[in-house]
Design a protein around this motif. Structure first.
Motif, short mmCIF file in Angstrom:
data_model
loop_
_atom_site.label_atom_id
_atom_site.label_comp_id
_atom_site.label_asym_id
_atom_site.label_seq_id
_atom_site.Cartn_x
_atom_site.Cartn_y
_atom_site.Cartn_z
N UNK B 19 0.84 -1.20 0.00
CA UNK B 19 0.00 0.00 0.00
C UNK B 19 0.88 1.26 0.00
N UNK B 20 1.99 1.17 0.72
CA UNK B 20 2.89 2.33 0.82
C UNK B 20 3.71 2.54 -0.45
N UNK B 21 3.56 1.63 -1.38
CA UNK B 21 4.30 1.81 -2.64
C UNK B 21 5.62 1.07 -2.69
N UNK B 154 6.55 4.22 8.04
CA UNK B 154 7.99 3.97 7.98
C UNK B 154 8.57 4.39 6.63
N UNK B 155 7.83 4.09 5.56
CA UNK B 155 8.34 4.45 4.23
C UNK B 155 8.43 5.97 4.06
N UNK B 156 7.45 6.69 4.60
CA UNK B 156 7.51 8.16 4.52
C UNK B 156 8.67 8.70 5.35
N UNK B 157 8.83 8.15 6.54
CA UNK B 157 9.93 8.63 7.40
C UNK B 157 11.28 8.36 6.74
N UNK B 186 -0.48 7.34 2.15
CA UNK B 186 -0.48 8.71 2.68
C UNK B 186 -0.53 9.74 1.57
N UNK B 187 -0.17 9.33 0.37
CA UNK B 187 -0.21 10.26 -0.75
C UNK B 187 1.00 11.17 -0.82
N UNK B 188 1.87 11.08 0.18
CA UNK B 188 3.08 11.93 0.15
C UNK B 188 4.03 11.45 -0.93
#
Ligand SMILES: Cc1ncc(C[n+]2csc(CCOP(=O)(O)OP(=O)(O)O)c2C)c(N)n1
Lengths: 260, 359
Positions: B19-21, B154-157, B186-188
């Motif tokens: 989901x996080x890519x 975690x992936x965004x961080x 998150x879309x970031x």
């Protein structure tokens, strides 16, 4: 001398105009130049990513004007795998010494080849660990003296020099495996051809290509720089014969089958 | 309507990574995290991602490095002995500032240890783990839902700070099935102009951790890393509190230990004993000021772990002698018990008078 001849020895575009850190008579510089020429001939400089090993050539990216990264010692083909899988349309080259490729990274070497990763491995076999000052390598010859085989390599204790091409030839997946060397100008030309072919195959998506290059390390061999080429010929070539071990695309073409 | 799915923690984490890519996952099998590897083998093709069962954890983590350097979202997971092997690459990626996610579904050690869940890798995770002067962000979920949610974060961080992020959970959390609401992306998005993608119409991009010239370049790089770690420490303050407002007795625990400790808090409260729980959900940076604040009105603190005392050192640093810090732990796959925690706290209640006199 005609101007055309002068042009023949121009610095290849992909080779950066910097001072070398390599020792006098070292083969890495020659191989860098051949690699840079191959990038130019195939016009792939802008799409190539090199993975530098831990070894004398760790600063490879300082000489070749391409994107590059460093792997941990021996993990070079694993890092190259990660790059290639993320960017299948890029040319990915794993450039490695014999310690990197056949000792600490034997597992990575074998498995990247066995998966048939569509990468090119340029394997610089100089029969010792250059960067750390000349210790015994897996390819150190019988009776060859190094810092860690001071009386000469004794096969009773340390086995025999490992032949990478022969080992990899037992695997089904690799597309192209060839051993070449730098011992005279003719051999250097063949080395260039092998590098070009390996990169060309990768570009065409033919799969794993492996070029082993017998290369000089006069500093750690304890000989004059000018004597390095002869040492390759007399000491290394008998144990590490020049040969095309595998050329699937050529075999397929010869068999009249489709080369893809 | 929220849709609950019954999932093992390991699977929830794997799906959350997709989901996080995350499109590059490399691993080597080891219990109790095999479900992650199998899930990725099965589901990576669904998102056109790459799964490789690597020849070792050394190789898996190096493959992660290659894909991370290419600008992709890459992940690996393992359990304790395998995480030891991944330390090589984690150190290189910390040095080269490459974002990635590494999950450690801890089991008992040292050595091959056992396959039951444990928390013996706290030091390894929070102190860097490999060689050199670095830290990694360490997220500590305590259920399948958090395993999923924290993985997305975690992936965004990792991308935001260009650093490896560790998800530190244990075999019980990984293998227990619980209802999960799958998180949303998150879309970031993050620009990665540093990635090695081919030097076309720009200068070379080079990703290294070897820094030789000029002489002070490595010191400067280390100072840069430390400055980044300081920024992370200021920004990331993650913890949960449970019935701490009026607590006399404070428990501190993370992961499975925290779930057990929370049960103990409820039981103690039933008996009229005011206990509370402080649960860090990030172990580095450790929420030290917040713990100290929480502990300031308590009489005594008990740290509960599935180890023989690792997080307790951070707890002691946090409260800095303000109150007494006690420890209760079981390791090697054994779990701390609610009964033992209750007995300890009740014992404190009995000895409070003598304790106060003694200090
Ligand atoms: C994990 C690890 N072990 C050892 C070293 C030290 N080391 C650096 S280069 C090297 C040997 C390199 O020899 P080789 O691969 O033959 O390449 P060459 O230098 O001869 O080109 C060693 C042992 C290291 N950097 N990392």
């Amino acid at each position: 001398m005609s101007t055309q001849n002068l042009h023949m020895y121009r610095r290849p575009e992909a080779l950066l105009n910097v001072r070398t850190h390599y020792c006098a008579g070292c083969g890495h510089g020659i191989i860098h130049k051949l690699f840079a020429e191959a990038l130019g001939e195939l016009n792939i400089r802008e799409e190539t990513i090199v993975v530098a090993p831990v070894g004398c050539s760790v600063l490879l990216y300082n000489y070749i004007n391409v994107d590059g990264l460093e792997a941990a010692h021996g993990r070079t083909p694993a890092v190259a795998t990660g790059v290639k899988r993320a960017q299948p349309n890029r040319i990915v080259v794993s450039y490695q010494g014999d310690g990197d490729l056949l000792a600490i990274g034997t597992g990575e070497t074998l498995h990247a080849a066995n998966r048939g990763e569509n990468i090119t491995v340029i394997f610089v076999n100089n029969a010792n660990y250059g960067m750390t000052g000349g210790q015994m390598a897996p390819t150190t010859l019988v009776d060859q003296r190094t810092l860690t085989s001071p009386k000469g390599r004794n096969p009773q204790e340390t086995g025999y020099p490992i032949r990478a091409c022969e080992l990899l030839s037992t695997l089904e997946a690799p597309a192209y495996i060839e051993r070449v060397s730098l011992h005279n100008p003719g051999a250097v030309k063949k080395t260039k051809k092998a590098i070009v072919k390996a990169l060309q195959y990768q570009k065409e998506g033919r799969g794993y290509s492996f070029v082993e290059i017998l290369s000089m390390c006069p500093t750690n061999w304890g000989i004059e720089p000018a004597a390095g080429a002869d040492w390759i010929k007399t000491s290394m070539v008998p144990w590490f014969p020049h040969k095309v071990f595998r050329d699937r695309p050529a075999e397929a073409a010869a068999a009249g089958g489709k080369a893809s | 309507m929220t849709e609950y799915k019954l999932m093992k923690g390991n699977e929830a984490m794997a799906e959350a990574a997709l989901i996080a890519g995350c499109r590059y996952y490399y691993a080597y099998p080891i219990t109790p995290q095999n479900e992650v590897v199998a899930y990725m083998a099965k589901n990576m093709p669904r998102v056109n991602g790459t799964f490789i069962q690597a020849e070792s954890e050394l190789a898996a983590a190096s493959m992660v490095m290659g894909s991370a350097a290419s600008g992709g979202r890459a992940m690996t997971s393992s359990s304790s002995p395998g995480i030891t092997l991944k330390q090589e690459s984690i150190s290189y990626m910390a040095g080269a500032e490459l974002p990635c996610v590494i999950a450690n579904i801890m089991r008992g050690g040292p050595g091959l240890g056992g396959i039951a869940g444990a928390q013996g890798d706290y030091f390894q995770a929070t102190r860097g783990g490999g060689h050199g002067d670095y830290r990694t962000i360490v997220l500590a979920p305590d259920n399948a839902q958090e395993l999923a949610d924290f993985t997305v974060e975690a992936f965004d961080l990792a991308d935001e700070y260009r650093t490896p992020v560790i998800i530190l959970a244990d075999g019980y959390l990984g293998q227990m099935s619980e209802p999960v609401v799958l998180p949303k992306p998150t879309g970031k998005t993050f620009e990665k102009p540093w990635a090695v993608t081919g030097a076309k119409d720009r200068k070379q991009n080079i990703i290294v951790s070897l820094l030789l010239h000029p002489e002070n370049v490595l010191e400067l790089h280390n100072l840069h890393l430390q400055e980044k770690y300081e920024r992370i420490t200021q920004k990331i303050r993650r913890y949960e509190t449970y019935k701490t407002e009026d607590a006399d007795w404070l428990l501190a625990a993370y992961g499975t230990s925290a779930r057990i400790a929370q049960k103990a808090v409820d039981k103690l409260r039933e008996d009229g004993i005011k206990a509370g729980l402080f649960r860090p959900t990030c172990l580095w940076p450790f929420p030290d000021r917040e713990l100290a604040e929480c502990a300031s009105h308590c009489t005594r603190l008990l740290t509960v772990e599935m180890s023989h005392g690792q997080m307790v050192e951070d707890v002691k640093l946090a409260v800095n002698g303000a109150i007494e810090v006690d420890f209760y732990g079981r390791a090697g796959g054994a779990l701390p018990t609610v009964k033992d925690i209750i007995a300890r706290i009740k014992n404190y209640e009995h000895s409070e008078f003598t304790h106060v006199q003694a200090s």
